[in-house]
Design an enzyme around this catalytic site. Structure first.
Site, PDB file in Angstrom:
ATOM      1  N   HIS A  60       0.819  -1.212   0.000  1.00 16.39           N
ATOM      2  CA  HIS A  60       0.000   0.000   0.000  1.00 16.39           C
ATOM      3  C   HIS A  60       0.853   1.263   0.000  1.00 16.39           C
ATOM      4  O   HIS A  60       1.906   1.325   0.639  1.00 16.39           O
ATOM      5  CB  HIS A  60      -0.963   0.009   1.204  1.00 16.39           C
ATOM      6  CG  HIS A  60      -2.172  -0.856   0.978  1.00 16.39           C
ATOM      7  ND1 HIS A  60      -2.971  -1.312   2.016  1.00 16.39           N
ATOM      8  CD2 HIS A  60      -2.717  -1.346  -0.165  1.00 16.39           C
ATOM      9  CE1 HIS A  60      -3.951  -2.046   1.510  1.00 16.39           C
ATOM     10  NE2 HIS A  60      -3.817  -2.085   0.205  1.00 16.39           N
ATOM     11  N   ASP A  62       0.704   4.101   1.396  1.00 14.47           N
ATOM     12  CA  ASP A  62       1.083   4.791   2.640  1.00 14.47           C
ATOM     13  C   ASP A  62       2.169   4.009   3.413  1.00 14.47           C
ATOM     14  O   ASP A  62       2.531   4.403   4.526  1.00 14.47           O
ATOM     15  CB  ASP A  62      -0.149   5.058   3.522  1.00 14.47           C
ATOM     16  CG  ASP A  62      -0.896   3.790   3.899  1.00 14.47           C
ATOM     17  OD1 ASP A  62      -1.051   2.894   3.049  1.00 14.47           O
ATOM     18  OD2 ASP A  62      -1.330   3.681   5.064  1.00 14.47           O
ATOM     19  N   HIS A  63       2.697   2.944   2.815  1.00 17.81           N
ATOM     20  CA  HIS A  63       3.804   2.198   3.434  1.00 17.81           C
ATOM     21  C   HIS A  63       5.045   2.172   2.551  1.00 17.81           C
ATOM     22  O   HIS A  63       6.142   1.903   3.032  1.00 17.81           O
ATOM     23  CB  HIS A  63       3.360   0.768   3.786  1.00 17.81           C
ATOM     24  CG  HIS A  63       2.234   0.791   4.774  1.00 17.81           C
ATOM     25  ND1 HIS A  63       2.406   0.525   6.100  1.00 17.81           N
ATOM     26  CD2 HIS A  63       0.927   1.152   4.617  1.00 17.81           C
ATOM     27  CE1 HIS A  63       1.246   0.700   6.731  1.00 17.81           C
ATOM     28  NE2 HIS A  63       0.342   1.076   5.841  1.00 17.81           N
ATOM     29  N   HIS A 189      -0.420   2.050  11.935  1.00 22.81           N
ATOM     30  CA  HIS A 189      -1.241   3.267  12.083  1.00 22.81           C
ATOM     31  C   HIS A 189      -1.613   3.502  13.542  1.00 22.81           C
ATOM     32  O   HIS A 189      -1.890   2.542  14.275  1.00 22.81           O
ATOM     33  CB  HIS A 189      -2.563   3.151  11.303  1.00 22.81           C
ATOM     34  CG  HIS A 189      -2.402   3.174   9.824  1.00 22.81           C
ATOM     35  ND1 HIS A 189      -2.536   4.329   9.076  1.00 22.81           N
ATOM     36  CD2 HIS A 189      -2.129   2.183   8.940  1.00 22.81           C
ATOM     37  CE1 HIS A 189      -2.353   4.043   7.794  1.00 22.81           C
ATOM     38  NE2 HIS A 189      -2.102   2.738   7.686  1.00 22.81           N
TER      39      HIS A 189
HETATM   40 ZN    ZN Z   1      -1.627   1.575   5.910  1.00 24.64          ZN
HETATM   41 FE    FE Z   2      -2.473  -0.945   4.275  1.00 22.15          FE
END
Ligand code: ZN
Ligand code: FE
Length: 255
Positions: A60, A62-63, A189
């Site tokens: 993903h 955001d990683h 998160h």
């Molecule tokens: Zn994430």
């Molecule tokens: Fe994720």
């Protein structure tokens, strides 16, 4: 013996990247750099550290969003990038394809300061999700291991089932939390406050959930295997069916 340090680096809105470092040797590694800025600031704030490698827990954005700039902007040898073998093509600049199995941690072939890094396949949130495990040093009976769980296990929660099934998520959570109770779990998160509000609706009588809410700080990473076994409604789901019901309820929970 080299002492490895783990530090959370807040990124984007509520993401955590992690800096692993061996200050004596000057080596550093990053887990899940969501964006390049905060990790670069952390590295330049600790002079003498060179970024050797990047560990991705899943594909993903955001990683992995910071990988491109961290790799192409490297002075000298660019850092390697490791992810699960099945995430091939989805992680920028991936150069190490770790074919870790479901169900147990195995050596990844990667060493951090001479310490073997283990890996386990943990499908559920995504199909290529992987957990990275730095076990206690050999011979250190009081040592505590560190696991990077990405978006599969959060403090008091779990990730949404974007690609995997409830059965896969259930197995992945059970496999992570079969490690020793004191094991530190570093997650992707900061959702803990909302996760505990949901956990309380699932188990209103669970005193461990209340205790955890009362002790809540703004930054709750890492959690531990013991805390997750005591409070996490998805770890505590006895079956994949129960997990599926709770996941569906959490998806529409506004607490
Ligand atoms: Zn994430
Ligand atoms: Fe994720």
């Amino acid at each position: 013996m080299s002492a490895l340090k783990v530090e959370p680096i807040p990124c984007l809105r509520d993401n955590y990247a992690y800096l692993i470092s061996d200050p004596e040797a000057g080596d550093a590694w990053l887990v899940d750099p969501s964006e390049p800025g905060p990790p670069q600031t952390a590295l330049s704030g600790r002079p003498g550290l060179t970024l050797r490698g990047i560990l991705a827990t899943h594909h993903h954005y955001d990683h992995v969003g910071g990988i491109e700039a961290l790799v192409t902007g490297a002075q000298g040898e660019p850092p390697w990038v490791a992810g699960h073998a099945s995430d091939r093509g989805r992680i920028p600049h991936q150069s190490r394809f770790i074919d870790a199995p479901v169900g147990r941690f195995v050596p990844s072939g990667i060493e951090l300061s001479g310490r073997p890094l283990l890996a386990m396949w943990i499908p559920g949130h995504t199909l290529g999700a992987i957990a990275w495990y730095l076990p206690p040093e050999e011979g250190d009976d009081d040592g505590v291991g560190d696991v990077f769980t990405g978006d599969t296990l959060f403090a008091a929660g779990c990730g949404r089932l974007f690609e995997g099934t409830p059965a896969q998520m259930h197995a992945s959570l059970q496999n992570i939390t079969s490690l020793p109770s004191a094991t530190r779990l570093w997650f992707g998160h900061e959702y803990t406050a909302a996760n505990l509000r949901f956990a309380e609706t699932v188990e209103p009588e669970n005193p461990a959930i209340r205790r955890r809410q009362n002790a809540l700080s703004p930054q709750t990473t890492p959690t531990t295997v013991a805390d997750e076994r005591a409070t996490n409604p998805f770890v505590r789901a006895a079956t994949a069916e129960v997990l599926a019901e709770r996941r569906a309820a959490k998806d529409s929970f506004r607490g």
